[in-house]
Design an enzyme around this catalytic site. Sequence first.
Site, PDB file in Angstrom:
ATOM      1  CB  ALA A  18      -0.906  -0.014   1.226  1.00  0.00           C
ATOM      2  CB  CYS A 101      -4.520  -6.090   6.001  1.00  0.00           C
ATOM      3  SG  CYS A 101      -4.370  -4.495   6.773  1.00  0.00           S
ATOM      4  N   GLY A 203       7.646 -13.465   1.579  1.00  0.00           N
ATOM      5  CA  GLY A 203       8.260 -12.992   2.807  1.00  0.00           C
ATOM      6  C   GLY A 203       9.771 -12.950   2.734  1.00  0.00           C
ATOM      7  NE  ARG A 227       9.341  -6.131   3.670  1.00  0.00           N
ATOM      8  CZ  ARG A 227       9.872  -6.768   4.697  1.00  0.00           C
ATOM      9  NH1 ARG A 227      10.458  -6.084   5.651  1.00  0.00           N
ATOM     10  NH2 ARG A 227       9.815  -8.080   4.786  1.00  0.00           N
TER      11      ARG A 227
HETATM   12  C1  LIG Z   1       4.505  -0.754   3.199  1.00  0.00           C
HETATM   13  C2  LIG Z   1       3.782  -2.042   3.051  1.00  0.00           C
HETATM   14  C3  LIG Z   1       2.515  -2.070   2.520  1.00  0.00           C
HETATM   15  C4  LIG Z   1       1.835  -3.290   2.365  1.00  0.00           C
HETATM   16  N1  LIG Z   1       0.594  -3.287   1.805  1.00  0.00           N
HETATM   17  C5  LIG Z   1      -0.057  -4.467   1.619  1.00  0.00           C
HETATM   18  C6  LIG Z   1      -1.349  -4.498   0.993  1.00  0.00           C
HETATM   19  O1  LIG Z   1      -1.905  -3.484   0.547  1.00  0.00           O
HETATM   20  N2  LIG Z   1      -1.961  -5.719   0.872  1.00  0.00           N
HETATM   21  C7  LIG Z   1      -1.366  -6.879   1.313  1.00  0.00           C
HETATM   22  O2  LIG Z   1      -1.953  -7.949   1.176  1.00  0.00           O
HETATM   23  N3  LIG Z   1      -0.142  -6.871   1.873  1.00  0.00           N
HETATM   24  C8  LIG Z   1       0.515  -5.686   2.030  1.00  0.00           C
HETATM   25  N4  LIG Z   1       1.772  -5.698   2.566  1.00  0.00           N
HETATM   26  C9  LIG Z   1       2.433  -6.987   2.830  1.00  0.00           C
HETATM   27  C10 LIG Z   1       3.242  -7.393   1.606  1.00  0.00           C
HETATM   28  O3  LIG Z   1       2.429  -7.629   0.475  1.00  0.00           O
HETATM   29  C11 LIG Z   1       4.072  -8.657   1.868  1.00  0.00           C
HETATM   30  O4  LIG Z   1       3.212  -9.704   2.230  1.00  0.00           O
HETATM   31  C12 LIG Z   1       5.087  -8.443   2.987  1.00  0.00           C
HETATM   32  O5  LIG Z   1       5.742  -7.189   2.839  1.00  0.00           O
HETATM   33  C13 LIG Z   1       6.137  -9.567   3.008  1.00  0.00           C
HETATM   34  O6  LIG Z   1       6.779  -9.658   1.773  1.00  0.00           O
HETATM   35  P1  LIG Z   1       8.213  -8.954   1.496  1.00  0.00           P
HETATM   36  O7  LIG Z   1       9.125  -9.383   2.586  1.00  0.00           O
HETATM   37  O8  LIG Z   1       8.598  -9.460   0.129  1.00  0.00           O
HETATM   38  O9  LIG Z   1       7.987  -7.461   1.532  1.00  0.00           O
HETATM   39  C14 LIG Z   1       2.451  -4.499   2.748  1.00  0.00           C
HETATM   40  C15 LIG Z   1       3.747  -4.461   3.286  1.00  0.00           C
HETATM   41  C16 LIG Z   1       4.409  -3.257   3.431  1.00  0.00           C
HETATM   42  C17 LIG Z   1       5.802  -3.258   3.980  1.00  0.00           C
END
Ligand SMILES: Cc1cc2nc3c(=O)[nH]c(=O)nc-3n(C[C@H](O)[C@H](O)[C@H](O)COP(=O)(O)O)c2cc1C
Length: 367
Positions: A18, A101, A203, A227
Amino acid sequence: MRLGPLTLASNLFLSPLAGYTNLPFRLTVRELGGLGLATTDLVNARSLIEKKAKALKLIETAPADRPLSVQLFGSVPEEMRDAAVFLESLGIAAVDINMGCPVRKVCRVGGGSAMMTELSKTAQLVKGMVDAVKIPVTAKMRLGWDEENLTAPDLARALEEVGVAAIFVHGRTRQQGFGGIVNLAGIRAVVQALAKAPVIGNGDVTTPEAAKVMLDQTGCAGVSIGRGAFYNPWIFHHTRHYLQTGELLPEPAFDERVRVMCRHLDLMIGVFGELHACRMFRKVAPWYSKRFGPAKEFNHQVVRVSSRAEFLEVLDHYRRWRQQFLDENGELKPRFRPPPMTASFMQEPGATHAGHIPVPRGPVEAW
Ligand SMILES: Cc1cc2nc3c(=O)[nH]c(=O)nc-3n(C[C@H](O)[C@H](O)[C@H](O)COP(=O)(O)O)c2cc1C
């Protein structure tokens, strides 16, 4: 990789973030290649069916932004169904449902991770959506509410029975937030719970090797990256190459990072207008600079830019300041190079947190 009726160019997905995974960012990533499917930020189903300007802006797309999935959140079955039908009528390729979420505002109304606590109610809601559209409906969840309640395998199975096309699972519980280690065994338990629906693991994937470890150790069909793509929009291209050939492509050079950062800003200006785009970019640019080596001077100044010209001035100044850290070939001297990224699940026990992926600050820090 197939997602219901959709054939994707790779098994790599951009996770919804988001405030970040807007059209300009998705286009930036897509231009670099390797991505199978991108997802929008989460969108409130009710706002969408009421055609609220904010919701419509979140689903703004372009011909080069395909295939695209829109993530919905909400807990009223009719609203979720009508929003899915509306998205299908717009030509959106897939609909994802947010079940992960942890933010209070979303859970309080029964959406987000609260959905993981009410299996049959959630399955009914999803069935209503699946029955109403031909496009794939997917669900994104965490492993459960907390360690004692790892409900993801049961929920995933219930959703498969009502026709969900894939399950995205972030290998942490709601209680964990972004702390601790991504639980690969937990993701594997979701894979094993399903008869045929693909599971997409998620993750802490920040390198091609981490994506491969997640695929190998969990048996998941694909990997979703959030990220890590912000640090490194090349990650999809590099990961696909690594999965296909076993070869690791070199990290992009500073000039290439700057080129892509500027392209990202230009795409933002095209979508949001110069002033708003530059203000938004104040929080985006520091993600690119995390891999520039010493970047204090850049980070300090970039948070004040209001125009493209000012941004280019900051960059020019920074290039000159950065010279002091370079060797005779124009490369960062070894001691100034950023440490390699390491996924939580690949760190040696007792290792320091260097190379750990931070969570952006702001109201969404609890995601
Ligand atoms: C800033 C931010 C915003 C996120 N917004 C959403 C979202 O809108 N919907 C969702 O399902 N997950 C959201 N997430 C979770 C991510 O989609 C993801 O599951 C989580 O960051 C772990 O993956 P990563 O380590 O590759 O970032 C958000 C995470 C972050 C850090």
